[in-house]
Design a protein around this motif. Structure first.
Motif: not given
Length: 210
Positions: A207, A38-40, A36, A42, A204, A34, A55, A134
């Motif tokens: 990404m 790139r994911f954060s 990361n 998003l 992780d 979470e 992404l 996911s």
């Protein structure tokens, strides 16, 4: 007459369900995912299309080889998992990339994560736990993408809710299959947890890489 006090037997402790153990024992890895970068981004209010395209490209590079490896193990996994309904993310991601302006040649040239070695049922189930988990929260992400980038399933976000209205049902069925299999000693729960932790870590690192 002397009375002999009988020692009380220690209370029996039930083994927690495997899915509860997975949630508890992969919490640190999940939190790292979470966080990361790139994911954060998003869910950021200022998410850019360039960030989103990258992404999606990275996710495709991770999911395509992993789903292929899982497909090769399908004959050893419980039929109730209905893998033919689950291993569809790489197709959705490829369609999203086309919608986002990638050509088939562009997609073929994208970097791919080195194929994860899946040689046991436990390794397959651990990786599936990461993939299936996911899918949760996809509706929230879909609404955010519509609000920030103006895109939906038809124009670049099909992979976000890959199961549509079946998301909750498929997640419930997966959890039930994991717990039932562990209770029946069909596989080693500890090995499933270790495999899930490795799969989280691999995602992780992939990404986060440039």
């Amino acid at each position: 007459m002397m009375s002999i006090a009988l020692a009380e037997a220690p209370p029996l402790t039930a083994t927690p369900p495997l899915t509860l153990r997975l949630r508890q024992e992969t919490r640190a890895e999940h939190e790292r995912i979470e966080a990361n970068s790139r994911f954060s981004r998003l869910m950021a209010p200022d998410l850019t299309m360039a960030e989103y395209r990258l992404l999606v490209a990275r996710l495709h590079g991770h999911h395509a080889p992993l789903e292929a490896a899982l497909e090769a193990m399908a004959h050893r996994l419980p039929a109730c998992l209905a893998l033919h309904r689950r291993l569809n993310r790489r197709v959705a991601l490829a369609d999203d990339l086309v919608a986002l302006g990638f050509t088939p040649a562009d997609i073929a040239a994208l970097p791919r994560c080195e194929a994860l070695a899946i040689r046991s049922v436990e390794q397959a189930l651990g990786a599936l736990y990461v993939l299936e988990g996911s899918t949760l929260g996809g509706q929230l992400i879909a609404r955010h993408l519509r609000a920030t980038l103006g895109i939906g399933a038809a124009d670049g976000a099909a992979h976000v809710v890959p199961y549509g209205p079946e998301t909750g049902t498929l997640w419930r069925d997966f959890r039930l299959a994991l717990d039932a299999g562990a209770d029946a000693a069909q596989f080693d729960p500890d090995a499933v947890i270790a495999a899930a932790r490795r799969a989280f870590d691999r995602l992780d690192r992939w990404m986060a890489a440039d």
